[in-house]
Design a protein around this motif. Structure first.
Motif, mmCIF file in Angstrom:
data_model
loop_
_atom_site.group_PDB
_atom_site.id
_atom_site.type_symbol
_atom_site.label_atom_id
_atom_site.label_comp_id
_atom_site.label_asym_id
_atom_site.label_seq_id
_atom_site.Cartn_x
_atom_site.Cartn_y
_atom_site.Cartn_z
ATOM 1 N N GLU A 227 0.863 -1.192 0.000
ATOM 2 C CA GLU A 227 0.000 0.000 0.000
ATOM 3 C C GLU A 227 0.896 1.237 0.000
ATOM 4 O O GLU A 227 1.790 1.362 0.846
ATOM 5 C CB GLU A 227 -0.907 -0.023 1.245
ATOM 6 N N ALA B 48 -3.368 4.897 5.076
ATOM 7 C CA ALA B 48 -4.223 3.735 4.799
ATOM 8 C C ALA B 48 -3.586 2.459 5.339
ATOM 9 O O ALA B 48 -4.271 1.598 5.910
ATOM 10 C CB ALA B 48 -4.473 3.603 3.300
ATOM 11 N N ASP C 252 -3.007 -3.240 -2.271
ATOM 12 C CA ASP C 252 -3.723 -2.167 -2.954
ATOM 13 C C ASP C 252 -3.554 -2.362 -4.455
ATOM 14 O O ASP C 252 -2.510 -2.848 -4.911
ATOM 15 C CB ASP C 252 -3.155 -0.809 -2.519
ATOM 16 N N THR D 31 -7.229 -4.506 -1.616
ATOM 17 C CA THR D 31 -7.959 -3.318 -1.170
ATOM 18 C C THR D 31 -8.094 -2.445 -2.408
ATOM 19 O O THR D 31 -7.114 -2.228 -3.127
ATOM 20 C CB THR D 31 -7.206 -2.565 -0.066
ATOM 21 N N ALA E 159 -10.514 0.731 -4.765
ATOM 22 C CA ALA E 159 -11.566 1.729 -4.890
ATOM 23 C C ALA E 159 -12.419 1.465 -6.125
ATOM 24 O O ALA E 159 -13.264 2.269 -6.473
ATOM 25 C CB ALA E 159 -10.957 3.138 -4.975
ATOM 26 N N LYS F 199 -12.247 0.360 -0.427
ATOM 27 C CA LYS F 199 -11.818 1.518 0.358
ATOM 28 C C LYS F 199 -12.960 2.524 0.493
ATOM 29 O O LYS F 199 -13.708 2.730 -0.451
ATOM 30 C CB LYS F 199 -10.622 2.201 -0.321
ATOM 31 N N PRO F 200 -13.089 3.191 1.619
ATOM 32 C CA PRO F 200 -12.316 2.977 2.846
ATOM 33 C C PRO F 200 -12.706 1.657 3.503
ATOM 34 O O PRO F 200 -13.889 1.327 3.584
ATOM 35 C CB PRO F 200 -12.707 4.176 3.727
ATOM 36 N N VAL F 201 -11.718 0.921 3.946
ATOM 37 C CA VAL F 201 -11.949 -0.414 4.499
ATOM 38 C C VAL F 201 -12.785 -0.330 5.769
ATOM 39 O O VAL F 201 -12.503 0.460 6.662
ATOM 40 C CB VAL F 201 -10.597 -1.104 4.804
ATOM 41 N N ASP G 40 -9.185 8.213 -4.411
ATOM 42 C CA ASP G 40 -9.021 6.799 -4.773
ATOM 43 C C ASP G 40 -10.203 6.330 -5.605
ATOM 44 O O ASP G 40 -10.047 5.637 -6.617
ATOM 45 C CB ASP G 40 -8.911 5.932 -3.513
#
Length: 255
Positions: A7, A12, A55, A79, A81, A100-102, A188
């Motif tokens: 990431e 994040a 990510d 992870t 967006a 995201k957001p997680v 994102d």
């Protein structure tokens, strides 16, 4: 459980690590990687961890490029967006994902699935090639963005947007006729929604349209300073890790 986080956004990564610790206090993060290059180097030279959180969009490229050079050797939880089309692709291909957001409850569910599969001694196969092809062939991008002013809603054409930016933790878009509007999406999310042939994420704070760049100036540490039209009061400099991809993007190539 030993895990690695890939990431490029430090906040994040720290937030994810904190949530993992709250859910599984015995879990140990053994490395935090921030780029495609460093991830490839690490995975080639070190034993595979039990789990990787990855990510999709990194500063030096798309994390799927990692699989071109090395096989992770362990389950991967992405992870991302990306919108619902990608979510369905992850489900079809038996790959866990976190939008995201997680959210903590979704992270807990993903870790529960990982733990259950580990107890069985096997994990569902992940068809990375099929997923990568699906993502790369996706050509439908957001056409309009809804802007809300109290009870009023306005639709802004994405083709009219010069750049997206963040200021004081609020996200905005600026149109080519120099009108600024707050937006609900974070950068994102916007990065995944717009056409990468036209828009580029130059740093954590800006996504710019190719036609909004009126001048480029060499800057320190191999960075590039942009003069935008309409002008921005915030300095717009392409980050060091994104500069190589930015220069490739300028030629019309997209990762």
């Amino acid at each position: 459980m030993k895990y690695v986080i890939i990431e490029d956004e430090d906040p994040a990564a720290l937030r994810l690590e904190k949530m993992i610790w709250e859910i599984a206090p015995v879990a140990e993060m053994i490395h935090h990687l921030v780029s495609v290059k460093s991830s490839i180097d690490y995975l080639k030279k070190n034993p595979a961890p039990d789990l990787i959180f990855m990510d999709i969009q990194l500063g030096d490229g798309n994390s799927f490029e990692i699989f071109d050079k090395v096989t992770p050797g362990c389950p991967v939880i992405f992870t991302t967006a990306y919108d619902q089309f990608a979510v369905q692709a992850f489900k079809v291909n038996s790959i866990d994902y976190l939008l995201k957001p997680v959210k903590k409850e979704e992270l807990e569910g993903a870790l529960t699935k990982f733990r259950q599969q580990s107890e069985k001694g096997s994990h569902d196969p992940a068809d990375f090639d099929k997923l990568i092809t699906f993502i790369k062939n996706k050509t439908e991008f957001q056409k309009r963005i809804l802007i809300r002013f109290g009870d009023t809603i306005k639709a802004v054409e994405v083709e009219d947007v010069a750049y997206f930016y963040t200021e004081s933790k609020i996200n905005y878009l600026c149109t080519f006729d120099n009108k600024n509007y707050p937006i609900d999406q974070n950068l994102d999310q916007m990065e995944a929604m717009v056409n990468p042939a036209l828009f580029f994420r130059i740093n954590r704070q800006f996504i710019v349209h190719i036609k909004a760049i009126s001048k480029m100036v060499s800057y320190s540490k191999s960075r590039v300073k942009l003069i935008l039209s309409p002008p921005s009061e915030i300095e717009t400099i392409v980050s060091t890790e994104r500069s190589p991809n930015f220069k490739t993007w300028l030629t019309g190539s997209v990762n």
